[in-house]
Design an enzyme around this catalytic site. Structure first.
Site, short mmCIF file in Angstrom:
data_model
loop_
_atom_site.label_atom_id
_atom_site.label_comp_id
_atom_site.label_asym_id
_atom_site.label_seq_id
_atom_site.Cartn_x
_atom_site.Cartn_y
_atom_site.Cartn_z
N ASP A 31 0.85 -1.18 0.00
CA ASP A 31 0.00 0.00 0.00
C ASP A 31 0.89 1.23 0.00
O ASP A 31 1.86 1.30 0.77
CB ASP A 31 -0.91 0.01 1.24
CG ASP A 31 -2.12 0.92 1.10
OD1 ASP A 31 -1.94 2.09 0.71
OD2 ASP A 31 -3.24 0.46 1.37
N ASP A 51 4.00 1.71 -4.53
CA ASP A 51 2.96 1.76 -5.54
C ASP A 51 2.61 0.36 -6.04
O ASP A 51 3.46 -0.55 -6.02
CB ASP A 51 3.45 2.63 -6.70
CG ASP A 51 2.41 2.81 -7.78
OD1 ASP A 51 2.48 2.07 -8.78
OD2 ASP A 51 1.52 3.66 -7.61
N THR A 114 -16.95 -3.19 -8.20
CA THR A 114 -18.03 -2.30 -7.76
C THR A 114 -19.27 -2.49 -8.62
O THR A 114 -19.18 -2.76 -9.82
CB THR A 114 -17.59 -0.81 -7.85
OG1 THR A 114 -18.72 0.03 -7.59
CG2 THR A 114 -17.05 -0.47 -9.24
N TYR A 138 -14.81 6.41 -12.99
CA TYR A 138 -14.53 5.44 -11.93
C TYR A 138 -15.13 4.07 -12.26
O TYR A 138 -14.43 3.06 -12.27
CB TYR A 138 -15.08 5.93 -10.59
CG TYR A 138 -15.19 4.84 -9.54
CD1 TYR A 138 -14.05 4.20 -9.07
CD2 TYR A 138 -16.43 4.43 -9.06
CE1 TYR A 138 -14.15 3.18 -8.13
CE2 TYR A 138 -16.53 3.42 -8.13
CZ TYR A 138 -15.39 2.79 -7.67
OH TYR A 138 -15.48 1.77 -6.75
N PHE A 203 -30.04 15.06 -1.50
CA PHE A 203 -30.23 15.42 -2.90
C PHE A 203 -31.60 14.97 -3.39
O PHE A 203 -31.75 13.96 -4.06
CB PHE A 203 -29.11 14.82 -3.75
CG PHE A 203 -27.75 15.35 -3.39
CD1 PHE A 203 -27.36 16.63 -3.77
CD2 PHE A 203 -26.86 14.58 -2.66
CE1 PHE A 203 -26.11 17.13 -3.43
CE2 PHE A 203 -25.60 15.06 -2.33
CZ PHE A 203 -25.23 16.34 -2.71
N ARG A 216 -30.60 2.92 -1.50
CA ARG A 216 -29.30 2.32 -1.80
C ARG A 216 -29.09 1.05 -0.98
O ARG A 216 -29.71 0.85 0.06
CB ARG A 216 -28.17 3.32 -1.49
CG ARG A 216 -28.19 4.57 -2.35
CD ARG A 216 -27.89 4.25 -3.80
NE ARG A 216 -27.84 5.46 -4.64
CZ ARG A 216 -28.87 5.91 -5.34
NH1 ARG A 216 -30.03 5.26 -5.31
NH2 ARG A 216 -28.74 6.99 -6.09
N GLY A 278 -27.63 12.34 -12.66
CA GLY A 278 -27.06 11.01 -12.83
C GLY A 278 -27.40 10.04 -11.73
O GLY A 278 -27.07 8.85 -11.83
#
Length: 320
Positions: A31, A51, A114, A138, A203, A216, A278
């Site tokens: 890390d 890295d 994800t 992303y 929002f 969610r 979005g």
């Protein structure tokens, strides 16, 4: 099993590391600590502070049985402003990691993917067979990594699992969320309830959901860690298994704020603004494949996530 945890100083990676250790596995962490925290690395665990592109120097001749890959840039808004950063870090960095895995014949890879790879889904709950149409650099960068892994497994004997999930919350095994830039609802609601910073912004409250706020999917970080450990033995050589991890239900923004108020005993100061461009109304992932292939189901619900997060943010320690 000897495992290299790439990104093991971060929130999820550090919980997975501690769970691996508790089950008798040997762990090395790679890390650069650009977003992770060196003090999250358990005592006695080697931290290679470098890295992801240097993974080959760690894997060379070390006899690793598996790599668990958590290292990534993960802020949607930042990815829109700086897409090159996300392609370089998430895609080019992972390409270097995959090359090292192949060169040094590491047999197993577990990738922290994800559900943002799906974008705005046509049907909910989202299945692994759903179209992948990410709406941000992303999500696109993580999908590109998944595609690279699929190709690597087809060309080699690599056994790989990608785990796709939305919102992770809670704290466990001495670790909780400590992001430099916090975009997640639960820690931001807790911060507001503690009277720190500005009131939370919601929002929109005119969404087509029962209470007008977006829904969610949330998964406790300890449940997520269990899934990663189970994934180590789930795929066959030459297979890239993709599993969604979700509650199968979901919670609205208003439900989250109510739960934070109940756990904390404090109101959550907030204002309601316009919808964010979005944002879908409802995002929930099906975890049927994970149940079948990993033997995994979430054990901890929204109340436990918020209780654990509140305890961590107010005491610095964890309940579980």
């Amino acid at each position: 099993m000897k495992a290299l945890v790439v990104g093991g100083a971060g929130y999820i990676g550090s919980v997975v590391t501690r769970l691996l250790l508790s089950q008798g596995h040997e762990v090395v962490i790679l890390d650069d600590c650009s977003t992770g925290h060196a003090d999250s690395v358990p005592s006695g665990v080697e931290l290679v502070r470098a890295d992801i592109g240097t993974a080959g120097s760690v894997l060379a001749g070390a006899g690793f049985d598996a790599v668990l890959h958590f290292a990534a840039k993960s802020l949607v808004g930042e990815s829109v402003r700086e897409p090159g950063l996300y392609w370089r870090t998430n895609v080019v960095g992972t390409r270097a990691l995959l090359d090292a895995i192949t060169e040094y014949q590491v047999p197993v890879l577990v990738f922290s993917s994800t559900a943002a790879t799906y974008g705005d889904p046509e049907t909910v709950p989202i299945l692994e067979s759903a179209a992948t149409r990410p709406t941000s650099p992303y999500g696109a960068s993580k999908l590109a990594v998944d595609m690279m892994i699929t190709g690597e497994c087809a060309a080699t004997e690599l056994a790989a699992v990608s785990l796709r999930y939305f919102n992770v919350a809670g704290a466990a095994l001495g670790v909780g969320e400590r992001h430099g830039v916090e975009t997640h609802l639960i820690p931001n609601a807790i911060r507001a309830a503690r009277g720190l910073g500005e009131p939370l912004q919601v929002f929109g409250d005119d969404w087509p959901t029962p209470d007008g706020t977006p829904i969610r999917d949330y998964v406790h970080v300890l449940d997520l860690a269990r899934a990663h450990v189970r994934a180590l033995t789930a795929a066959r050589p030459g297979e890239h298994l993709i599993c969604n991890l979700g509650s199968g239900d979901g919670s609205s923004v208003r439900e989250v704020l109510t739960a934070v108020e109940r756990v904390s005993g404090h109101a959550v100061p907030h204002s309601v603004g316009p919808r964010r461009a979005g944002d879908p109304a409802r995002l929930i992932a099906s975890s049927a494949v994970a149940r079948h292939r990993l033997g995994w189901t979430p054990e901890l619900g929204l109340s436990e996530m918020i209780e654990d997060a509140w305890h961590f943010h107010t005491t610095g320690t964890t309940i579980r």
